[in-house]
Design an enzyme around this catalytic site. Structure first.
Site, short mmCIF file in Angstrom:
data_model
loop_
_atom_site.label_atom_id
_atom_site.label_comp_id
_atom_site.label_asym_id
_atom_site.label_seq_id
_atom_site.Cartn_x
_atom_site.Cartn_y
_atom_site.Cartn_z
N ASP A 5 -15.48 -14.83 8.77
CA ASP A 5 -14.62 -15.13 7.63
C ASP A 5 -14.19 -16.60 7.75
O ASP A 5 -14.47 -17.28 8.74
CB ASP A 5 -13.41 -14.18 7.61
CG ASP A 5 -12.83 -14.07 6.21
OD1 ASP A 5 -12.24 -13.02 5.89
OD2 ASP A 5 -12.98 -15.02 5.41
N GLU A 63 -4.72 -11.77 -0.73
CA GLU A 63 -4.63 -11.68 0.73
C GLU A 63 -3.19 -11.49 1.20
O GLU A 63 -2.40 -10.80 0.54
CB GLU A 63 -5.30 -12.92 1.37
CG GLU A 63 -6.78 -13.04 0.94
CD GLU A 63 -7.55 -14.06 1.72
OE1 GLU A 63 -8.41 -14.74 1.14
OE2 GLU A 63 -7.36 -14.18 2.95
C1 GLC Z 1 -11.18 -15.46 2.53
C2 GLC Z 1 -11.34 -13.96 2.57
C3 GLC Z 1 -12.77 -13.49 2.41
C4 GLC Z 1 -13.55 -14.47 1.56
C5 GLC Z 1 -13.61 -15.79 2.29
C6 GLC Z 1 -14.33 -16.88 1.46
O1 GLC Z 1 -10.22 -15.87 3.46
O2 GLC Z 1 -10.80 -13.28 3.70
O3 GLC Z 1 -12.71 -12.18 1.82
O4 GLC Z 1 -14.86 -13.97 1.34
O5 GLC Z 1 -12.33 -16.27 2.66
O6 GLC Z 1 -13.58 -17.18 0.31
#
Ligand code: GLC
Length: 624
Positions: free
Chosen positions: A307, A509
């Site tokens: 991530d 988030e």
């Molecule tokens: C974010 C999320 C993830 C996402 C990534 C790219 O922090 O946790 O779900 O795909 O970053 O945007």
């Protein structure tokens, strides 16, 4: 002294292991890896054998497009780029997205080996960063539909709209099996129920990776992101997001793991690792769960991606984070900013023998395999023929149907629903009744979402006016005040129908972690005001999860959970006015109080004050 000679020997062996490939060796046009007629594994091995260490490490590097120096795409032979939430070009249109992504791709194809980059985006409810794209209900609403075919169709449409912009990698679906709705990412999940998540997430993988068009799906976030305990997060001011997954391995395997096996069986070829921790260790560092379990026992042959900056959250300095995570089985690092630091750390680690060439080759083999499987070498650029379909009426019709099937009717008394269209007066109240941004929620145009008229769509108010026509007096006031609404004698009008939209402001988030979940005082005050002025009061909750609604429920004649419906507000009125039936079923258990959270789903009382307000699967149909 011994250490010195040991390091020297390793370094010499490392130099000897390097393929003797000059940087300017351009492979012949008939090189096997360029031949789409050959088996994928043959193409992988041919290309891998031609790559320098620098080119291999480049493939493992995923960079946010706002951080990239364009010349580095070729200069560092980068393998992937992404747009984080809201990562749109200066002009936010599908055409401008296609131009941007194709421009990056051309840089990659100018390299010696011409390995295309893979460009990723969070298209989690449509191509949601793009202005004018159709925005579907978030997964919680799709979960309420229980309609796998519809989920597959929605994801297939999302694939078309992303491919129109040159993007063939979608960081979706979230396959979290959410255990505590206080989590700010609850709305990204289909359900608290593993079987529902299995079925619908697999449908989305099939929709994205169809025979007609292959957009790489990314089941996420591996594993147990939806099982974190309240107040276990150590990130910023988050409370549960990125926290510690509760339960033992047996629970993890029973509740959180099955959607990954289902997705792998459906052909998923990339999986994103969670920020959360399990058994005292960050998921990004979990060799047993990533390599032994996911790649070994479960037979995952695609690549594992981190991530956003997640490996940095592993305790220790950055070099150690890189070594730990890559050795745990991470194949591609979503850096996303300081990519030279990652490349340097990787280079040093291989030279020092802290990361083996075997591990690097395994990671690159997986990445190349996926790029060949998805046909990226054969069609690296956007498909201009698809541009006209972005946000098309045809796509919006499917989203409108999804909205209708996502609504859950929690209460219907006083013969409230379906509503008649031939009344004299309808009073509408609530900011969310006339706000595309609120009805779409987070991950829409901006990472956190945004209130206001942020993209093309139909608000619930627009849809009400459209449904009843000009002969009906529809009065909207965002605060539910109709002081000047009087009849010819100057008496306050009593409307036959009142529709009040309440709920949550957009979030994403951990910004949405909420231990309260109660309705706001302004919302409750608005309900009370409108109650006084209407015969039938319909309350519509626009939110990313169940909330504590007891007082509002008592005041309302009918109460509808609309979740985050997206751009097609007419899907709400189709059902309110009886053109379509209510069919939605709760994908999450609905609490009376937050004190009941997290529910113990294995021991839920079915009545009394300790029971849920509404059980998983509850939902009235119109006319009940
Ligand atoms: C974010 C999320 C993830 C996402 C990534 C790219 O922090 O946790 O779900 O795909 O970053 O945007």
């Amino acid at each position: 002294m011994k250490t010195f000679f040991r390091s020297l020997i390793i370094f010499v062996l490392f130099l000897l292991a390097l393929p003797v490939v000059a940087q300017d060796d351009v492979p012949p046009a008939d090189a096997p890896y360029k031949n789409a007629g050959l088996p994928v594994e043959e193409r992988v091995e041919d290309l891998l054998a031609r790559m320098t260490l620098e080119e291999k490490i480049g493939q493992m590097t995923l960079v946010e497009k706002n951080s990239i120096k364009t010349e580095d795409i070729a200069g560092m032979a980068l393998g992937g780029l992404l747009s984080g939430g809201g990562g749109y070009p200066r002009t936010n249109s599908a055409e401008a997205w296609a131009e941007m992504v194709d421009g990056f791709q051309q840089e990659a194809l100018n390299t010696r080996l011409a390995i295309p980059i893979i460009y990723g985006v969070d298209a989690v409810h449509g191509h949601n960063n793009v202005k004018g794209a159709v925005i579907f209900p978030h997964n919680i609403g799709m979960g309420a539909t229980r309609n796998a075919a519809l989920v597959e169709q929605a994801c297939a449409i999302t694939a078309v709209e992303t491919a129109a912009t040159g993007i063939y990698w979608d960081y979706a679906p979230v396959v979290a099996v959410v255990q505590d709705i206080r989590w700010g990412r609850t709305y990204e999940s289909y359900s608290e129920n593993t079987e529902v998540v299995n079925e619908l997430s697999t449908a989305c993988v099939n929709g994205l990776q169809s025979d007609d068009l292959y957009v790489l799906a990314t089941p996420k976030h591996y594993v147990g992101d939806g099982g974190a305990g309240w107040d276990t997060s150590t990130t910023d001011n988050y409370i549960i997001d990125r926290g510690v997954t509760q339960g033992d391995e047996a629970f993890l395997r029973a509740v959180h793991l099955p959607p990954y096996q289902a997705a792998i069986d459906a052909g998923a070829m990339s999986i994103m690792v969670s920020y959360s921790s399990f058994d005292g260790m960050k998921m990004s560092a979990q060799k047993y769960l990533i390599t032994d379990l996911l790649k070994g026992e479960m037979g995952f042959t695609g690549f594992v991606v981190s991530d956003w900056k997640a490996i940095d959250e592993i305790p220790g300095d950055y070099y150690d984070d890189v070594v730990t995570s890559i050795n745990a089985g991470m194949d591609m690092n979503m850096v996303p900013y300081d990519y030279p630091a990652f490349i340097d750390a990787m280079t040093d680690a291989v030279a020092a023998g802290d990361i083996s060439m075997e591990r690097v080759d395994d990671a690159v083999r997986r990445i190349l395999r996926v790029k060949f499987v998805m046909g990226l070498f054969e069609h690296p650029f956007s498909n201009p023929d698809l541009l006209a379909s972005v946000g098309s009426d045809e796509h919006r019709e499917v989203a409108r149907q999804a909205v209708s099937e996502s609504l859950v009717l929690l209460k219907n008394e006083n013969a409230a629903l379906p509503l008649a269209k031939d009344v004299a007066h309808i009073f509408v109240a609530g900011e969310g009744a006339d706000d595309i941004g609120i009805q779409s929620g987070g991950w829409t145009i901006e990472w956190q979402g945004k209130t206001g008229n942020i993209t093309t769509g139909t608000t619930i108010l627009d849809a009400i006016k459209e449904a009843v026509g000009e002969d009906v007096d529809v009065k909207f006031n965002r605060f539910g005040r109709y002081n000047n609404a009087n009849d010819e004698s100057g008496n306050p009008i009593q409307a036959e129908i009142g529709i009040v939209v309440i709920g949550e402001q957009p979030y994403a988030e951990g910004m949405g972690d909420d231990g309260d979940l109660s309705l706001s005082e302004p919302d409750l005050g608005m309900i009370a005001r409108v109650r006084e002025r209407v015969d039938k009061l319909i309350v519509i909750l626009v939110s990313g999860r169940p909330m504590v609604i007891n007082d509002a429920l008592d005041e309302a004649d009918a109460f509808v959970a609309a979740w985050l419906p997206g751009t097609e507000g007419a899907g709400v009125t189709d059902v309110l006015f009886g053109d379509k039936p209510f069919t939605g079923k709760l994908p999450f258990t609905w609490p009376r109080s937050v004190d009941q959270l997290p529910f113990d789903f294995t021991n839920l009382p079915t009545d009394g004050d300790d029971s849920p307000l509404f059980p998983f699967g509850y939902g009235l149909t119109t006319g009940e």
